[in-house]
Scaffold this motif. Sequence first.
Motif, short mmCIF file in Angstrom:
data_model
loop_
_atom_site.label_atom_id
_atom_site.label_comp_id
_atom_site.label_asym_id
_atom_site.label_seq_id
_atom_site.Cartn_x
_atom_site.Cartn_y
_atom_site.Cartn_z
N ILE A 64 -4.58 -55.39 -6.81
CA ILE A 64 -5.00 -54.74 -6.06
C ILE A 64 -3.95 -54.45 -4.91
O ILE A 64 -3.91 -52.85 -4.87
N PHE A 65 -2.54 -55.18 -5.28
CA PHE A 65 -1.47 -54.63 -4.82
C PHE A 65 -0.85 -53.35 -5.35
O PHE A 65 0.22 -52.71 -4.88
N ILE A 66 -1.52 -54.44 -6.35
CA ILE A 66 -0.19 -52.40 -7.63
C ILE A 66 -0.85 -51.53 -7.72
O ILE A 66 -0.30 -50.05 -7.41
N THR A 67 -2.24 -51.50 -7.38
CA THR A 67 -2.70 -50.30 -7.00
C THR A 67 -2.71 -49.02 -5.57
O THR A 67 -2.20 -47.87 -5.88
N ALA A 68 -2.24 -49.75 -4.61
CA ALA A 68 -1.60 -49.70 -3.60
C ALA A 68 -0.09 -49.12 -3.35
O ALA A 68 -0.14 -48.07 -2.85
N HIS A 69 0.51 -49.37 -4.40
CA HIS A 69 1.57 -49.93 -4.50
C HIS A 69 1.68 -48.27 -5.19
O HIS A 69 2.81 -47.31 -4.85
N ASN A 70 1.29 -48.31 -6.09
CA ASN A 70 1.48 -46.96 -7.07
C ASN A 70 0.73 -45.46 -6.51
O ASN A 70 0.81 -44.84 -6.30
N PHE A 71 -0.54 -46.31 -5.78
CA PHE A 71 -0.56 -44.88 -4.19
C PHE A 71 0.50 -44.19 -3.85
O PHE A 71 0.64 -42.92 -3.28
N PHE A 72 1.14 -44.77 -2.59
CA PHE A 72 2.77 -44.08 -2.04
C PHE A 72 3.31 -44.66 -2.76
O PHE A 72 4.47 -43.37 -2.38
N LEU A 73 3.60 -44.44 -3.93
CA LEU A 73 4.30 -44.24 -4.74
C LEU A 73 4.19 -42.72 -6.09
O LEU A 73 5.49 -41.58 -5.92
N PHE A 86 0.98 -34.60 5.78
CA PHE A 86 2.21 -35.47 5.89
C PHE A 86 1.83 -36.52 4.56
O PHE A 86 0.96 -36.70 4.04
N PRO A 87 3.03 -36.55 3.93
CA PRO A 87 3.51 -37.49 2.60
C PRO A 87 2.72 -39.38 3.25
O PRO A 87 2.66 -39.28 4.61
N ALA A 88 2.18 -39.32 2.28
CA ALA A 88 1.89 -41.03 3.05
C ALA A 88 2.85 -41.54 3.27
O ALA A 88 2.06 -42.29 4.82
N LEU A 89 3.60 -41.87 3.13
CA LEU A 89 4.12 -43.00 3.62
C LEU A 89 5.21 -42.87 5.56
O LEU A 89 5.14 -43.62 6.05
N THR A 90 4.88 -41.27 5.89
CA THR A 90 5.07 -40.67 6.74
C THR A 90 3.73 -41.42 8.19
O THR A 90 4.17 -41.31 9.38
N LEU A 91 2.73 -41.77 7.54
CA LEU A 91 1.99 -41.94 7.91
C LEU A 91 0.98 -42.88 8.52
O LEU A 91 0.10 -43.51 9.54
N LEU A 92 2.33 -43.99 8.41
CA LEU A 92 1.75 -45.79 8.22
C LEU A 92 1.74 -46.10 9.66
O LEU A 92 3.63 -45.41 10.71
N HIS A 93 1.53 -46.87 10.32
CA HIS A 93 2.39 -47.20 11.92
C HIS A 93 3.19 -48.48 12.26
O HIS A 93 4.13 -47.67 13.08
N ASP A 94 3.69 -49.06 11.04
CA ASP A 94 4.30 -50.01 11.95
C ASP A 94 5.51 -50.15 10.21
O ASP A 94 5.45 -50.92 9.53
N PRO A 95 5.88 -49.01 10.04
CA PRO A 95 6.74 -49.41 8.70
C PRO A 95 7.93 -50.64 8.57
O PRO A 95 8.36 -50.83 7.42
N GLN A 96 8.46 -50.17 10.27
CA GLN A 96 9.75 -51.52 10.06
C GLN A 96 8.32 -52.74 9.48
O GLN A 96 9.43 -53.97 8.75
N GLY A 97 7.81 -53.62 10.47
CA GLY A 97 6.93 -54.80 9.47
C GLY A 97 6.04 -54.95 8.27
O GLY A 97 6.50 -55.49 7.14
N LEU A 98 5.46 -53.52 7.89
CA LEU A 98 5.82 -53.40 6.70
C LEU A 98 7.06 -54.06 6.04
O LEU A 98 6.34 -54.84 4.76
N ALA A 99 7.70 -53.33 6.26
CA ALA A 99 9.13 -53.49 5.42
C ALA A 99 9.29 -54.79 5.26
O ALA A 99 9.75 -55.64 3.87
#
Length: 378
Positions: A214-223, A302-315
Motif C-alpha cells: 500500500i505505501f509503495i503504491t502511494a510512493h510511486n504515485f507522488f514520484l 499543480f504537481p501532487a506534492l504541492t497540494l499536501l496540507h502539512d508537508p513538514q509533518g509528513l516529512a
Amino acid sequence: MAHRHVELGLKLPQLQNLIKRDPEGYADDFERQYRHFQSELQIFLLKPNKKSARFGELVNFLGHVAPCFREDAKDLPGQLATLLERHGAVLDADLRRTMVQTLILLRNRDMYDAVELMRLAFRLFRIPDKSLRKLLKDHISVDMRNANDKRRNEGLNRKVQALVDGMLTNGTEGDVAAKKGLDIAVDLYRRRIWTDARTVNIIGRALLHAKPRIFITAHNFFLGIDRIMADDEEDEEKDEAEAAGLNAAGGLLDRRTGGVTVHNHSKKTAKRLRAQEKQKRNIRIARRKLLGDKDGEPQPRFPALTLLHDPQGLAEDLFRKLRASRDKFKTRLLMMNLLTRLVGHHKLMVLSLYAFLQRYITGHQQEVTHVLAFLVQC
C-alpha cells in the motif's frame, strides 16, 4: 390484448424480450415471476452455499426487466445487497458474480444508490475472488467517470473519497479493500477526475500505511504521476487532432502529420518551431470546443506534492518510518527518494536527514549513485 402466459422456468430470455417490448401487456407474467423469485429466495436462504442455477437465472431476468416495473420491484436491490453482505463469502462464485452484475445494472438504471453499491463493493473486496474484485474495481472507476462526465459531481465525489479515506486510515474493510481503494483514487487522479487537494492528501496518508504494497503504491504515485500524466497528454494531443478532423485553420486534417506542419524537408528555424507549437495549441482548443468545453483551455493542474496540507509533518513522519524500516533496501531507496524530493520541493528542515543518508555513501554500496542523487534533490 390478451397474451399467452409464459411457462415458469422455461423461457425467461424470451419473456424478458417480450416485457421490454410491451411492459403493460406482460405485467401479470412479471408479477408471477417476481413472486416465484421471493419463494426461491426463502428456500435459498436455508442453504446459501448451495449452487442454484435456477435462482441465478431469476436474478438475471429481474435485473433486466425491473426498470419497467420500478414501483413493484423497488425492494429487489436491497434484497440482493443484503444477501451479498450476509452470505457473500459462502455463495457460489458464478451466482455471486451474477448478483453483483445485476446490482450494477440496477445502479445504471437509477434503481440503486451509487454510494450504497460502492460501500457494498468495498466490503466484498474481502472475498478471495480475483474476477469479482476486478469487476467491482472497474465498476467504481467507470461509475465515477460517468458521474463526472458533463460536470463535477461534488456530492458523490466527497462521499466516495470519505469511504476510501476511512479504509486507508482505519482499515475498516481490510488491507485488500484499502489497496483497491488506493488504486481507484490513483486511477481517478490520473484521469483528471479527482485532482483536488483532498484526493492528494488521502493518498498522502497512505504513505504511512503499515503494509508495504500500500505505501509503495502511494510512493510511486507522488514520484511518477506527473510524468505519467504529461505522457498521457502528449498521446491525447495526437488523438484529439485526429478525432477533431480539423487543422489549425479550421480546414481538413492531414492524417499523416496530425494537422501540424512538420517541415520535414525544410530548415527548422525558431519561427517555424513557434508556428508549429501554435498549430498544436489551436488544434487542442478546437478539439475541446468541439467536445463542449466553452473555455477551450484545460483547467490548471499543480504537481501532487504541492497540494499536501502539512508537508513538514509528513516529512518528519516519513523520516521516522524510514529510520525504523526493516524492508528491502530497494523499498527504502524508494522512501529516501520521496522524502528528499518532498524536502527539496517545499524547502523543509528535517534534522539528521543528511547524516542518515551519509551512512550509505560508502565504497561497497552498490546504490551509492542513487543516494548521491537523493542528497542533491533535497
